[in-house]
Write an enzyme that holds these catalytic residues in place. Structure first.
Site, PDB file in Angstrom:
ATOM      1  CG  ASP A  59      46.178  39.665  37.169  1.00 20.39           C
ATOM      2  OD1 ASP A  59      46.330  40.038  38.146  1.00 20.39           O
ATOM      3  OD2 ASP A  59      44.727  38.755  37.229  1.00 20.39           O
ATOM      4  CG  HIS A  62      45.217  43.852  41.140  1.00 14.76           C
ATOM      5  ND1 HIS A  62      45.561  44.032  39.900  1.00 14.76           N
ATOM      6  CD2 HIS A  62      45.243  43.157  41.724  1.00 14.76           C
ATOM      7  CE1 HIS A  62      45.791  42.878  39.404  1.00 14.76           C
ATOM      8  NE2 HIS A  62      44.540  42.457  40.200  1.00 14.76           N
ATOM      9  CE1 TYR A  89      41.445  36.440  49.088  1.00 20.16           C
ATOM     10  CE2 TYR A  89      39.866  36.852  47.156  1.00 20.16           C
ATOM     11  CZ  TYR A  89      40.835  37.123  47.395  1.00 20.16           C
ATOM     12  OH  TYR A  89      41.769  36.573  46.936  1.00 20.16           O
ATOM     13  CE1 TYR A 111      49.464  32.982  37.902  1.00 21.55           C
ATOM     14  CE2 TYR A 111      47.164  31.811  37.171  1.00 21.55           C
ATOM     15  CZ  TYR A 111      47.855  33.180  37.888  1.00 21.55           C
ATOM     16  OH  TYR A 111      47.394  34.239  38.120  1.00 21.55           O
ATOM     17  NE  ARG A 170      35.651  40.549  47.095  1.00 18.72           N
ATOM     18  CZ  ARG A 170      36.889  40.836  46.593  1.00 18.72           C
ATOM     19  NH1 ARG A 170      37.916  40.533  47.133  1.00 18.72           N
ATOM     20  NH2 ARG A 170      36.202  41.461  45.256  1.00 18.72           N
ATOM     21  CG  HIS A 177      48.870  40.329  42.048  1.00 22.05           C
ATOM     22  ND1 HIS A 177      47.793  40.237  42.848  1.00 22.05           N
ATOM     23  CD2 HIS A 177      48.059  39.757  40.855  1.00 22.05           C
ATOM     24  CE1 HIS A 177      47.012  39.767  42.942  1.00 22.05           C
ATOM     25  NE2 HIS A 177      46.825  39.854  41.693  1.00 22.05           N
TER      26      HIS A 177
END
Length: 358
Positions: A187, A247, A176, A120, A258, A185
């Protein structure tokens, strides 16, 4: 000291400022039971910030609501993690070789995204910014979910009762590097059903709720709730944690590489770029496909072992309002000095400047 009638300097000072005792008595009387009283929390040796008790209580209530709507499970063994991490490395290698479709790979500094099943538009890719403007790509514009994700990850979650069979049709791998982040943000609720399921790999980190990001330089406010996220752990967000608070992942929480696999289900009526939406356009007017953002920055392998000093921790960035005032003062001082230097230069050059009146 005895001649002046005081045997203790503190008594003399007290007699010179009697109003201080009266003021303290008035404050204590006005506070009564202490409701609404403000407390000071020392953030550092040089700074003090005031937070009201009411504000602290609200934050604590919010933290409890987040905690109650987050489920964490330890399902994957270290051996299983190692096998899945090898598969993630294969995904990275295939992306570097250009073997994926254009919208499968989305690159950013210190963070790459790999969309599978469904992808998206978000962030700077949107023609109209803001929540609710995100759109799914057209069918077939991202690669299918790899078979190893089904076999090694999704089946384990189904067998442990985390998600029902056939729930997942969207898998995203976020990779990351040290210092990478993802801003606060929610979801998109018009695109994804709940719950939101994620599995962490390579290293331990943290998921923060209720932060505010500021940029240039990047700064992050104190989170409402910090959720430690261990390697191999499964995190399930629903209810308040998924819908009513943002979050994020802060730069200081990524000390080593990570990766996280996010598993979601898209809603049947989720808007797409080729649907009747403000972002859609006729074939003749449709803009060129978006290109994946590429970053030439490479992570320093020793970065995780050095003390990390972020811009947000520097003294001059602790008070944004004071910093703006200070910058304005410095700017004005620079203009003044520049004008004085200009005048001195004209005097020393010996040239006369004829002023014209209007």
């Amino acid at each position: 000291m005895a001649a002046s009638g005081y045997s203790d300097l503190r008594e003399k000072l007290k007699s010179m400022t009697p109003h201080r005792d009266d003021y303290g008595n008035k404050i204590r009387a006005s506070n009564g039971s202490g409701k609404g009283r403000k407390r000071k929390y020392r953030e550092s040796e040089d700074d003090e910030y005031e937070h009201s008790d009411d504000s602290a209580d609200l934050r604590e209530q919010e933290a409890r609501r987040v905690r109650s709507s987050v489920l964490q499970l330890s399902i994957f063994t270290p051996e299983e993690c190692a096998r899945i991490e090898e598969k993630i490395d294969e995904v990275v290698a295939k992306a570097e070789a250009g073997l994926y479709r254009e919208h499968t790979v989305d690159r950013a500094p210190l963070r790459n995204k790999y969309f599978f099943g469904e992808g998206y538009t978000y962030g700077a890719q949107l023609e109209r910014r803001g929540p609710g403007q995100e759109r799914l790509y057209r069918k077939g514009e991202v690669d299918e979910i790899p078979s190893w994700v089904h076999e090694l990850v999704i089946k384990r979650l189904v067998s442990n009762g985390v998600i029902p069979e056939g729930f997942v049709n969207s898998a995203v791998i976020n990779d990351y590097q040290p210092g990478g982040c993802i801003v606060s943000h929610v979801d998109p609720m018009h695109i994804f059903a709940r719950p939101i399921v994620s599995v962490s790999f390579f290293s331990d980190s943290a998921l923060c709720f209720g932060c505010r990001f500021q940029f240039k330089p990047i700064r992050v406010s104190e989170p409402v709730f910090v959720l430690p996220v261990m390697r191999g752990s499964v995190t399930v967000l629903s209810g308040y944690a998924a819908d009513d608070i943002t979050h994020c992942i802060r730069p200081q929480d990524i000390k080593e590489r990570r990766a996280v696999i996010i598993l979601r289900k898209t809603k049947p009526d989720a808007p797409r770029l080729d649907s009747d939406s403000p972002l859609s356009s006729s074939p003749a007017q449709r803009p060129a496909p978006l290109k994946a953002k590429r970053s030439h920055r490479k992570a320093d392998p020793d970065a995780a072992h050095r003390p990390r000093v972020l811009e947000m921790d520097k003294e001059e960035n602790r008070h944004p309002s004071l910093s703006r005032h200070r910058r304005h003062s410095v700017s004005s001082e620079n203009y003044r000095r520049r004008d004085e230097d200009h005048d001195k230069h004209q005097e020393s050059s010996g040239r006369k400047v004829k002023m014209r009146r209007h």
